[in-house]
Write an enzyme that holds these catalytic residues in place. Structure first.
Site, PDB file in Angstrom:
ATOM      1  N   CYS A  79       0.801  -1.233   0.000  1.00 23.01           N
ATOM      2  CA  CYS A  79       0.000   0.000   0.000  1.00 23.01           C
ATOM      3  C   CYS A  79       0.825   1.271   0.000  1.00 23.01           C
ATOM      4  O   CYS A  79       0.543   2.204  -0.756  1.00 23.01           O
ATOM      5  CB  CYS A  79      -0.967   0.000   1.181  1.00 23.01           C
ATOM      6  SG  CYS A  79      -0.200   0.191   2.817  1.00 23.01           S
ATOM      7  N   HIS A 117      -2.171   1.349   7.025  1.00 23.21           N
ATOM      8  CA  HIS A 117      -2.478   1.396   5.601  1.00 23.21           C
ATOM      9  C   HIS A 117      -2.424   2.844   5.144  1.00 23.21           C
ATOM     10  O   HIS A 117      -2.702   3.768   5.922  1.00 23.21           O
ATOM     11  CB  HIS A 117      -3.863   0.795   5.342  1.00 23.21           C
ATOM     12  CG  HIS A 117      -4.298   0.811   3.915  1.00 23.21           C
ATOM     13  ND1 HIS A 117      -3.622   0.137   2.925  1.00 23.21           N
ATOM     14  CD2 HIS A 117      -5.343   1.440   3.291  1.00 23.21           C
ATOM     15  CE1 HIS A 117      -4.230   0.334   1.760  1.00 23.21           C
ATOM     16  NE2 HIS A 117      -5.260   1.129   1.958  1.00 23.21           N
ATOM     17  N   ASP A 131      -7.838   4.221  -3.873  1.00 24.50           N
ATOM     18  CA  ASP A 131      -6.974   3.222  -3.254  1.00 24.50           C
ATOM     19  C   ASP A 131      -6.593   2.171  -4.288  1.00 24.50           C
ATOM     20  O   ASP A 131      -7.431   1.387  -4.732  1.00 24.50           O
ATOM     21  CB  ASP A 131      -7.700   2.559  -2.077  1.00 24.50           C
ATOM     22  CG  ASP A 131      -6.751   1.845  -1.121  1.00 24.50           C
ATOM     23  OD1 ASP A 131      -5.653   1.463  -1.561  1.00 24.50           O
ATOM     24  OD2 ASP A 131      -7.119   1.675   0.054  1.00 24.50           O
TER      25      ASP A 131
END
Length: 275
Positions: A79, A117, A131
């Site tokens: 991420c 994250h 995302d």
């Protein structure tokens, strides 16, 4: 890119190379529709993977290094790397981007540690949650201010204010400083709405990359959105295909077959298996 020089954002040449990497050489002006095209193209071209951890490669959270990994080395990342690099591409195209920290829910639906994250807020006429670094998640951006159900090709999402957050009596739930992002009724992560610089994610990224308690250090994964809307994943030496309806097939590969699968399915050329 010369990492001895101060980073000043993507040059036109690097921006064009990044767009070529995701197969969108001529993006349009910033808009919700164009943002959705960019997100889906990124998900289809750049894999979610943690191979650097198992190849002994450092994970460098600096914008120039992240973009070079994805574009020059034609790799993916997890991420911090994927959303960190994508933020640079979006900024180079005229989008206003903020980095948001989230806490990923575990199987018992408990949120993880802060900065677990990294996700993106993109401001157009309204704010959007973007995302490209969470594996199976929304294919398109989600409306950050919408509290109703949001349909996406990958499921139905809701962004719900966290009850009991740090807010005054005068603040409504709509002004909560945290949102639970829920996919098909299952909480995915608890999203903070305060923006942070990339450097603030470095300590947790280091922990995720080095701690034996981190699930990223325990096994290898490489996963990509497939052409049919499903996913193809190489977990260790198991090749897993998940269809858009959730049907799943799995095949155990030999080491040579696994190396070939990295090249064929993910465009990643390795001279040895990670681990």
């Amino acid at each position: 890119m010369d990492h001895d020089e101060p980073y000043r954002g993507l040059t036109p040449a690097v921006r064009d190379a990044y767009l070529a990497r995701i197969g969108l050489p001529e993006p349009g002006r910033p808009s919700p529709e164009e943002l959705a095209r960019l997100q889906e193209a990124h998900l289809r071209a750049v894999p979610f993977e943690n191979l650097s951890i198992h190849l002994g490669e450092p994970v460098v959270l600096e914008p120039g290094a992240l973009v070079a990994k994805l574009v020059t080395r034609r790799r993916g990342g997890f991420c911090y790397e994927l959303n960190g690099a994508f933020a640079e591409l979006l900024r180079s195209l005229g989008y206003r981007v903020s980095l948001l920290a989230a806490r990923v829910f575990d199987p018992e639906q408990r949120p993880g540690p802060p900065f677990d994250h990294l996700a993106l807020r993109v401001d157009l006429d309204e704010p959007w949650l973007v995302d490209v670094g969470f594996g199976r998640f929304s294919r398109h951006p989600l409306r950050l201010d919408e509290r109703g159900r949001q349909a996406d090709p990958h499921g139905v999402f809701t962004l719900a204010p966290v009850a009991g957050g740090e807010q005054s009596d005068e603040q409504s739930d709509e002004q909560s400083d945290e949102l639970d992002v829920v996919m098909d009724g299952s909480p995915q992560y608890r999203l903070g709405l305060r923006p942070y610089p990339l450097a603030d994610f470095v300590p947790t990224c280091w922990w995720q990359s080095t701690s034996p308690e981190s699930h990223f250090t325990r096994s290898t994964t490489c996963s990509l959105l497939a052409a049919d809307g499903g996913r193809i994943t190489l977990s260790g030496t198991r090749l897993i295909r998940t269809g858009p309806a959730g049907d799943r097939t799995e095949r155990q590969l030999t080491p040579d077959e696994a190396l070939a699968a990295y090249r064929t399915h993910f465009g990643i050329a390795l001279d040895r298996l990670p681990g």
